[in-house]
Structure formats: structure tokens, C-alpha cells
Write a protein that holds these residues in place. Structure first.
Motif, short mmCIF file in Angstrom:
data_model
loop_
_atom_site.label_atom_id
_atom_site.label_comp_id
_atom_site.label_asym_id
_atom_site.label_seq_id
_atom_site.Cartn_x
_atom_site.Cartn_y
_atom_site.Cartn_z
N ASN A 7 2.47 -90.99 10.23
CA ASN A 7 3.09 -90.29 11.35
C ASN A 7 2.05 -89.95 12.40
N SER A 9 2.31 -88.80 15.35
CA SER A 9 2.52 -87.56 16.10
C SER A 9 1.86 -86.37 15.43
N ASP A 10 1.63 -86.46 14.10
CA ASP A 10 0.96 -85.36 13.41
C ASP A 10 -0.51 -85.23 13.81
N ILE A 13 -0.70 -82.67 16.52
CA ILE A 13 -0.58 -81.32 15.99
C ILE A 13 -1.87 -80.91 15.29
N THR A 23 -1.84 -71.89 13.77
CA THR A 23 -0.60 -72.60 14.08
C THR A 23 0.17 -71.90 15.20
N SER A 27 1.15 -73.77 18.55
CA SER A 27 2.56 -73.91 18.92
C SER A 27 2.77 -73.60 20.39
N THR A 36 7.38 -75.06 12.68
CA THR A 36 7.35 -76.54 12.72
C THR A 36 5.91 -77.04 12.69
N VAL A 37 5.01 -76.38 13.42
CA VAL A 37 3.60 -76.77 13.41
C VAL A 37 3.03 -76.63 12.01
N ARG A 39 4.62 -76.65 9.18
CA ARG A 39 5.24 -77.64 8.30
C ARG A 39 4.62 -79.02 8.49
N ARG A 40 4.31 -79.39 9.75
CA ARG A 40 3.71 -80.70 9.99
C ARG A 40 2.28 -80.79 9.47
N ALA A 43 2.66 -81.42 5.86
CA ALA A 43 3.05 -82.81 5.62
C ALA A 43 1.87 -83.74 5.80
N LEU A 44 1.01 -83.46 6.79
CA LEU A 44 -0.16 -84.30 7.01
C LEU A 44 -1.12 -84.20 5.85
#
Length: 296
Positions: A7, A9-10, A13, A23, A27, A36-37, A39-40, A43-44
Motif C-alpha cells: 500500500n 499510500s501508507d 502517512i 498521529t 492527522s 485512521t492515521v 490504524r494505517r 497496518a504498515l
């Protein structure tokens, strides 16, 4: 363990959190909700199998892994910005380069004024050249040519009209010698002609096939100079009928001469024709340019 990172886009971020230190601050910069920040980033880290930030009450502190990845993330950011800039440039109108003989501007000045008034964001670069420029190599975008055929089959062609020639002289010449009424009446007359290595010599050959060498008083490499010689009464010469209309001193002896007729073409390179501004110009210009001949 293999990384599953995919991803892109991460990366944006990641850079914002790295630079801002939290974060919440990231944001605000990104215009994305703080959860959301966070969470990403989670995920990264899961996708890369790395802990990128140490969390505490003071914010997010980059780990050694994050600092190692930071320069690469900056490269991705720069490449993305360059991609966006190039894509934007491709959608914006660019200067249209048009090649034609130097006399072309005399015939179309009003048309370009009208087009520019309606399309002020489209600019032109005129490349006056008697030499046939190579559109496929990008020497110009559009060419206005008078030709018997188009050797490059890849070009987009618009036939405007049939270009015609006649024999012209001046009042001074007419007062001195009169005008011939046909090509069978050339005895005792003087002629000037045009020769250039980059231009087909069919006009010159037509004349030299019908007169003796001593009747050719001068040969020019420049069309304007040849027409000046005709105006001054040095001799008679072959001139494009449309172009002669812009020179009140030129008087037709006879014509048009059918054997000299050639296609008057608007040629466009395929790469240039993909550009919206070129299509807009061709759609506007071709029928109006053709109409100028109907008005003659």
C-alpha cells in the motif's frame, strides 16, 4: 518472514508521523482523522513485520528500522510528486509548433488572431522554413505544405485545397514588352525562376523546358526575392495564385497552369495530434483556411 507491503499510500502517512512525532499532529497535516492515521501505521507495521514507532505518552518515536526506511520513503514521495507534476504538464496546453514557408503568415494572420482570442491559453511557435521538416522526429507539430504526395504515411493529412500557379509580371514589364498569352508565346520574353535544394524543382523545370537558357535572366533561392524581381520588371515568373493576391504589383499573364497544380496539405504528427490543444486548433483552422481560397 516475507513482507506483504503493497500500500503505497501508507508511505505518505509514515512520513507525516515520522516528521510530526505523533498521529494527532500527522492527522492535521494530512487532513485525515487521527484514528485512521494510527490504524494505517499499525497496518504498515504488520505488512512489513517491523516496529516502526515506539509509542508513549509523548508521541511516536521512530525506531532504527523507521530511520533506515525514511530516506527510501522520501524517494518515493519525490517520485510521486514528479509523477503528478509530469501528468499535470501533459494535460496542460503546450506551444504548438507550425512550420510553413515564410509567406504563410501573410495568408493566415487574421485566422490566428481569431483563434487566439477564443483560446488565449494556447500559444504558437512559427518555424518558417522552406526545408521540409521531419514531423515524425518532432521538428514541428504541424506543417503546411504544397506537395504532389506525402512520403511519410504515418502523418495525419488534411487536404485544404489544390494550390495553383500562374505566370506573373509587372506593369513595368508589360509596358516594355507586353505579356505572353500562353506558353507558346514565350519567344522574346525574359524570365526569373526559383531554385532551392530543399524544394522540388517542378516549377523551375516547367519553365526551363519551354524557354532557352539565355531567357532566364536570374535564378533565386528565395521566393520573396524572386517576386521582388518580378515586381521590378526584371522578368516574368511563376507565382502561387493565392500568394499573388497579397502583392498588388503582380499581374497575371495567363493561368492557372494545370500541370503545376499540387495538393495544399495540413500535416500533423500523430504524437502532436493526441494533444487536445492540437486537435482544437486543427478543427478550427483547417476549414477556415480552406475557405480563404473560396473567397479569392
Amino acid at each position: 518472514m516475507k513482507s506483504d507491503f503493497s500500500n503505497w499510500s501508507d508511505v505518505r502517512i509514515f512520513l507525516a508521523v515520522f516528521r510530526q512525532g505523533s498521529t494527532l499532529a500527522a492527522s492535521r497535516i494530512l487532513g485525515i482523522a487521527q484514528p485512521t492515521v494510527a490504524r494505517r501505521i499499525d497496518a504498515l507495521e504488520a505488512a512489513t513485520n517491523l516496529t516502526l514507532f515506539e509509542r508513549d505518552t509523548r508521541g511516536f518515536k521512530p525506531t532504527h528500522a523507521a530511520r533506515d526506511l525514511f530516506p527510501l520513503a522520501q524517494e518515493i514521495e519525490a517520485a510521486t510528486a514528479a509523477f503528478a507534476k509530469s501528468a499535470q504538464a501533459l494535460t496542460e496546453p503546450r506551444t504548438i509548433r507550425i512550420t510553413a514557408p515564410g509567406t504563410f503568415a501573410d495568408c493566415v494572420l487574421d485566422l490566428f488572431s481569431d483563434f487566439s482570442a477564443a483560446n488565449p491559453n494556447i500559444a504558437f511557435d512559427f518555424v518558417p522554413s522552406i526545408r521540409v521538416l521531419d514531423l515524425s522526429k518532432g521538428e514541428a507539430d504541424i506543417a503546411v505544405r504544397v506537395t504532389a504526395d506525402v512520403s511519410d504515411g504515418s502523418l495525419i493529412c488534411r487536404k485544404i485545397r489544390t494550390a495553383k500557379w500562374a505566370l506573373f509580371g509587372s506593369q513595368r514589364y508589360a509596358d516594355e514588352r507586353g505579356f505572353p498569352k500562353s506558353e507558346d508565346d514565350f519567344r522574346g520574353h525574359r524570365f526569373v525562376t526559383f531554385e532551392h535544394a530543399d524544394v522540388p524543382d517542378y516549377l523551375h523545370r516547367w519553365l526551363t523546358d519551354r524557354v532557352t537558357a539565355d531567357q532566364i535572366v536570374q535564378s533565386f533561392r528565395d521566393v520573396d526575392l524572386m517576386q521582388a524581381a518580378i515586381r521590378s520588371g526584371q522578368g516574368l515568373g511563376l507565382v502561387n495564385i493565392r500568394q499573388a493576391q497579397f502583392d498588388a504589383a503582380l499581374m497575371a499573364c495567363f493561368g492557372p497552369i494545370d500541370a503545376l497544380s499540387r495538393s495544399h496539405m495540413l500535416l500533423i504528427s500523430p504524437d502532436a495530434y493526441r494533444r487536445p490543444e492540437v486537435k482544437t486548433f486543427v478543427k478550427f483552422f483547417a476549414p477556415r483556411y480552406a475557405a480563404t481560397f473560396d473567397q479569392s
